[in-house]
Design a protein around this motif. Structure first.
Motif, PDB file in Angstrom:
ATOM      1  N   VAL A  58       0.848  -1.192   0.000  1.00 10.65           N
ATOM      2  CA  VAL A  58       0.000   0.000   0.000  1.00 10.65           C
ATOM      3  C   VAL A  58       0.888   1.248   0.000  1.00 10.65           C
ATOM      4  CG1 VAL A  58      -1.888  -1.170   1.162  1.00 10.65           C
ATOM      5  CG2 VAL A  58      -0.184   0.046   2.525  1.00 10.65           C
ATOM      6  N   MET A  59       0.267   2.412   0.004  1.00 10.11           N
ATOM      7  CA  MET A  59       0.991   3.674  -0.136  1.00 10.11           C
ATOM      8  C   MET A  59       1.940   3.930   1.037  1.00 10.11           C
ATOM      9  SD  MET A  59      -1.937   4.099   1.646  1.00 10.11           S
ATOM     10  CE  MET A  59      -3.207   4.390   0.416  1.00 10.11           C
ATOM     11  N   PRO A  60       3.007   4.751   0.803  1.00  7.11           N
ATOM     12  CA  PRO A  60       3.919   5.099   1.891  1.00  7.11           C
ATOM     13  C   PRO A  60       3.202   5.835   3.013  1.00  7.11           C
ATOM     14  CG  PRO A  60       4.848   5.699  -0.246  1.00  7.11           C
ATOM     15  CD  PRO A  60       3.410   5.337  -0.483  1.00  7.11           C
ATOM     16  N   ILE A  61       3.834   5.910   4.183  1.00 10.28           N
ATOM     17  CA  ILE A  61       3.212   6.540   5.347  1.00 10.28           C
ATOM     18  C   ILE A  61       3.042   8.042   5.160  1.00 10.28           C
ATOM     19  CG2 ILE A  61       5.392   6.887   6.576  1.00 10.28           C
ATOM     20  CD1 ILE A  61       3.864   6.300   9.163  1.00 10.28           C
ATOM     21  N   ASN A  62       3.867   8.676   4.307  1.00 15.77           N
ATOM     22  CA  ASN A  62       3.738  10.117   4.115  1.00 15.77           C
ATOM     23  C   ASN A  62       2.822  10.475   2.933  1.00 15.77           C
ATOM     24  OD1 ASN A  62       5.398   9.315   2.058  1.00 15.77           O
ATOM     25  ND2 ASN A  62       7.168  10.545   2.691  1.00 15.77           N
ATOM     26  N   ASP A  63       2.110   9.500   2.410  1.00 13.47           N
ATOM     27  CA  ASP A  63       1.149   9.744   1.339  1.00 13.47           C
ATOM     28  C   ASP A  63      -0.049  10.521   1.876  1.00 13.47           C
ATOM     29  OD1 ASP A  63       0.352   8.541  -1.579  1.00 13.47           O
ATOM     30  OD2 ASP A  63      -1.417   8.697  -0.302  1.00 13.47           O
ATOM     31  N   ASP A  64      -0.651  11.343   1.036  1.00 11.78           N
ATOM     32  CA  ASP A  64      -1.804  12.144   1.454  1.00 11.78           C
ATOM     33  C   ASP A  64      -2.970  11.293   1.929  1.00 11.78           C
ATOM     34  OD1 ASP A  64      -0.405  14.427   0.853  1.00 11.78           O
ATOM     35  OD2 ASP A  64      -1.327  14.693  -1.130  1.00 11.78           O
TER      36      ASP A  64
END
Length: 933
Positions: A743-749
């Motif tokens: 899934v998306m990185p932790i700093n993704d919106d």
């Protein structure tokens, strides 16, 4: 649901794979003796736990401690009933009842956790041991009435809520908990130890979790009689600690508990030590990676002076790197990978245990001979004054840290409840401290000789008060409201840069005289320089000695000033952690600087740690969960990816075997430089005070001439279809199931929306997965889903350990839940309201400790997140709408393309899994290599 033992024993018990359940018995941090040898010891801060105790007319003992540093109150309710109060045929009832009491009451017939999740409770649990059962939670102050209403409702209004359906459900959950514990390496040891170290019929001769046949025999009448016997207020102690005063506590205790009838008089055994004089030898086999030796003596009960002395003796013998047995068996002769000694304190009797894990090829008889030799020396001469002083200071320093929290395992409410239930004195910890403070080497030697010289296993009537209860109590027609938000006040972050370029971030907090810090470097597992295991071995070697200190000298210096120093890696960073008393901060910084800039990387230490890491890899291959952590990286990320490495950081047998000292030096020089690091600090200091200390300690650490290092973290494409990977674990009574994807990185919106979305499906106790597999089907002890933080794509995993004959059905249920969630049954308004209020309302408890605050600031730094990520968190949660969460589920979750990993007995599960037609089935060995079929 288990209660941890003494703080200094917790990691040991868990490492032993224990279903052993024990109470806390911490020491006071009052000033040490005035003839202490160093200024640091003389300045050790005094921490007192002030309290007031009173008894309601119905017999309920109430203890109140006021601590206003955070707007939270710990509610800790202890019942004086444990597995020692059972009899043959009812073994496991106390623990089974602990589970039942989470299934709703007459006036709230629903999951007990639900209103607490909405209120933002933290540290909530229930535990059972041999001597008592407790229920506890820390709630924001506005939720105190709700918590007391709920606890009193199941004390006074529970009998009518016990149904056959609930009994059957929780019986199944407990049986799966028992299977899960026994399915781990060494998991069956503790049943055997209880049965063989105490005589038949002794209340400690069976495990707290009980036996399958007794659990199966539990019927409604027996269960209801058990409740009526033991769960009245006259057999209970209620502690309220935190943002509350005595007058308010008295009023609320009377309101919610005062109308409950006392309960019957009880006959209770005072002690039964069952000391042996003859040696008893026993053996058993289990699926374990290493041979283990346990020597057990039956000793004095908890609260006795001898028990306190034996606790000190256990630390001298095997309580850390400078203990006698560790130095000889692990460090010097390298015959064992670990050796530990501890006292298991209980009401009727205690036990002294020595546990050693042999290295491959070393006989247990050889290890036992060395233990016997060292023990004989100790029984003749006792500890040295230096050894004893070091242990005393270490135990006192540990107490300072433990009293930072009002609730949870080992917090102040726990300490007061333990003292009252076990000894009739909430302040018993002071007596424990006095015994420790006045102990001399001769006293320790005498107690050890009395109890440990023979009998090794090689494994009070008083009138019952005329209690009365008031005619009316709290309104039971509705649950008290938890409306009213507890505000969270976080310190403003301060930033500076040292003359050498090192960035400093400070979050000052002055309530406890402790300073915590993390020196964080870009690096981590993803910066392994092409050598799996290198980050783990390098960081493990960092605290194994410096150019001027050996490993044991460094450990002794840290222990002497009550400082802890550790190292670690995650996917993206490598860190050195320091936790120091304020009075010893200068000494602690000097040690950290020495470790940072002058690591010795001695060949002898390298070979010892390499050997232990190789043994650790073999142990990982013996545990289903650890096997998954070694295989999943390859399945999710593929060859060559920065995150494709065993997530434990241990590497592989071949790579670790080939690592050289030069490799470690290269990793250290590459990543651990001032311009590649940030020092994050929380606790009792200021930037004005801190910066001169840092400049002095780190003045010689400068930026090297080599370019700043960098890493490449590639983005992986999504798989086109689902695949099911199977790993054989012959004889397993459970299967470990993991459904995963990236899934998306932790700093993704969209990361926050994803996190809230996951709370509903698998991130909380009341999530859909857990309600299905645990509470409805009772096939598993629990089922949850989560991500690991990362700068790149994160691994997302939904997991469950289920009884072996339900493996395929459990997989089908998990897939059904996910498909419904992204399809026709998206997150509901009620579900989203619960998870959002839970996240917001638990913030006060979340930030109670320095360590928790340090962790949040560390996340900001590591993932380059704005300060608002922490300070504006509640508003961001509140403003995340239902449509955003539903959209995230649909776009981020792909159940039809999950990568499944199932570890279990393939002879029992493979054919049924293939019939599911979830995806191609591939059998792997424990290295992750395909197995020809």
């Amino acid at each position: 649901m288990m209660h941890k033992p003494k703080l200094k024993q917790t990691l040991l018990i868990l490492a032993l794979g224990s279903t052993l359940l024990a109470g806390c018995n911490s020491l006071s941090s009052s000033l040490l003796s005035t003839d202490a040898s160093t200024d640091a010891i003389q300045q050790l801060p005094k921490t007192a736990i002030d309290y007031e105790k009173f008894t309601l007319d119905n017999g309920l003992t109430v203890i109140v401690h006021e601590d206003r540093k955070a707007p939270v109150v710990a509610v800790n309710l202890w019942y004086k009933v444990g597995s020692k109060d059972e009899s043959v045929g009812k073994r496991g009832f106390a623990h089974l009842f602990e589970h039942l009491m989470f299934q709703g009451s007459e006036n709230y017939d629903d999951e007990f956790f639900r209103p607490f999740e909405e209120a933002g409770a933290t540290g909530q649990n229930g535990t059972t041991n041999t001597d008592r059962t407790n229920y506890f939670e820390t709630v924001p102050t506005p939720a105190l009435d709700m918590a007391l209403w709920m606890e009193s409702d199941r004390m006074g209004h529970f009998l009518g809520a016990i149904t056959q359906e609930k009994l059957d459900q929780q019986r199944g959950v407990v049986k799966n908990e028992k299977r899960q514990g026994e399915n781990q390496p060494y998991g069956k040891v503790w049943n055997r130890l209880a049965e063989q170290t105490f005589p038949e019929g002794h209340p400690y001769s069976w495990p707290t979790i009980g036996y399958m046949e007794d659990l199966d025999a539990a019927d409604l009448d027996l269960v209801k009689n058990w409740f009526k016997t033991y769960y009245g207020p006259s057999n209970a102690v209620l502690v309220m600690a935190g943002d509350i005063d005595v007058a308010t506590a008295r009023e609320k205790a009377n309101l919610y508990f005062g109308d409950i009838p006392a309960g019957p008089p009880l006959a209770k055994m005072d002690s039964w030590i069952a000391k042996r004089t003859e040696e008893k030898r026993d053996s058993m086999q289990d699926r374990v990676p290493q041979a283990r030796l346990m020597k057990v003596w039956n000793t004095a009960p908890a609260g006795s002076t001898d028990s306190e002395y034996l606790s000190l003796a256990s630390d001298v013998l095997a309580g850390g790197k400078n203990s006698r047995l560790y130095k000889r068996l692990v460090h010097d002769e390298q015959l064992a990978t670990s050796v530990n000694a501890f006292v298991y304190d209980r009401m009727l009797a205690g036990q002294f245990m020595i546990v050693a894990d042999a290295k491959d090829g070393v006989s247990l008889s050889h290890i036992e001979a060395i233990i016997d030799e060292e023990l004989e020396k100790f029984l003749k001469k006792g500890p040295t004054e230096k050894e004893l002083q070091r242990i005393k200071f270490s135990q006192a320093a540990a107490f300072v840290r433990g009293t930072e929290r009002v609730g949870g395992f080992g917090g102040k409410s726990d300490i007061l409840a333990h003292g009252e239930v076990y000894f009739g004195d909430p302040g018993h910890y002071l007596k424990s401290f006095d015994a420790m403070q006045s102990a001399t080497p001769a006293m320790i030697r005498k107690a050890a000789d009395k109890w440990l010289s023979s009998g090794a296993y090689v494994l009070d009537i008083t009138p019952f008060p005329n209690y009365e209860h008031v005619a009316e109590g709290a309104d039971r027609t509705k649950l008290p409201s938890t409306d009213g938000k507890a505000s969270v006040s976080l310190p403003a972050l301060e930033r500076a840069t040292l003359s050498n370029g090192l960035k400093v971030v400070l979050a000052p907090r002055h309530q406890t005289p402790v300073v915590s810090m993390e020196l964080q470097f870009d690096g981590g597992l993803s910066g392994r320089l092409g050598k799996p295991g290198l980050p783990g071995l390098t960081m493990a070697m960092m605290d194994e000695g410096t150019a001027s200190k050996t490993s044991l000298e460094l450990a002794e210096e840290l222990e002497t000033i009550g400082t802890s120093l550790s190292t670690g890696n995650d996917f993206d960073t490598s860190s050195i952690y320091l936790d120091s008393l304020k009075v010893t901060l200068d000494q602690s910084l000097a040690i950290m600087a020495d470790v940072l800039t002058q690591p010795a990387f001695r060949e002898t230490d390298l070979e010892r740690l390499r050997s232990n890491m190789l043994d650790g890899i073999r142990q990982e291959k013996a545990s289903p969960r650890s096997i998954a952590g070694r295989i999943l990286p390859e399945l999710l990320y593929g060859p060559g990816h920065a995150y494709n490495t065993p997530w434990s950081g241990s590497g592989t047998l071949s790579t670790v075997s080939s690592l050289s000292r030069d490799d470690l030096v290269e990793y250290w020089k590459t990543w651990m430089r001032p311009d590649n690091g940030t020092l994050i600090v929380t606790g009792d200091t200021s930037m004005e005070e801190l910066l001169p200390k840092l400049e002095q300690a780190l003045s010689h650490w400068q930026v090297p001439s080599t370019p700043m290092p960098s890493k490449s973290i590639s983005k992986m494409p999504e798989p086109g279809k689902a695949t099911v990977y199977l790993v054989d674990y012959p004889g397993a009574s459970q299967s470990t199931i993991i459904a995963s994807q990236l899934v998306m990185p932790i700093n993704d919106d969209n990361a926050l929306a994803f996190s809230l979305m996951n709370d509903v499906i698998g991130g909380q106790f009341t999530s859909r997965l857990n309600m299905n597999l645990r509470e409805d089907k009772h096939w598993a002890y629990g089922s949850y889903s989560y991500t690991r933080n990362a700068r790149g794509q994160r691994p997302y995993m939904a997991t469950a350990s289920v009884q072996i004959d339900k493996t395929d059905e459990a997989m089908a249920e998990m897939l059904k839940e996910f498909k419904a969630y992204v399809g026709k049954k998206p997150a509901t308004n009620e579900e989203l309201a619960l998870v959002k209020t839970n996240r917001i309302n638990k913030l006060p408890g979340t930030y109670e400790t320095n360590g928790a605050l340090l962790g949040s600031v560390s996340t900001l730094v590591e993932y380059d997140l704005p300060d608002s990520h922490m300070y504006d968190y509640a508003n961001r949660v509140e403003s995340t709408g239902k449509e955003a969460i539903r959209k995230t589920a649909k776009t981020a979750l792909h159940p039809d393309r999950f990568t499944w990993l199932v570890i279990g007995d393939l002879n029992k599960i493979k054919a049924d899994i293939e019939k599911l037609n979830i995806g191609q089935v591939v059998v792997l060995d424990r290295e992750g290599n395909p197995v020809a079929q």
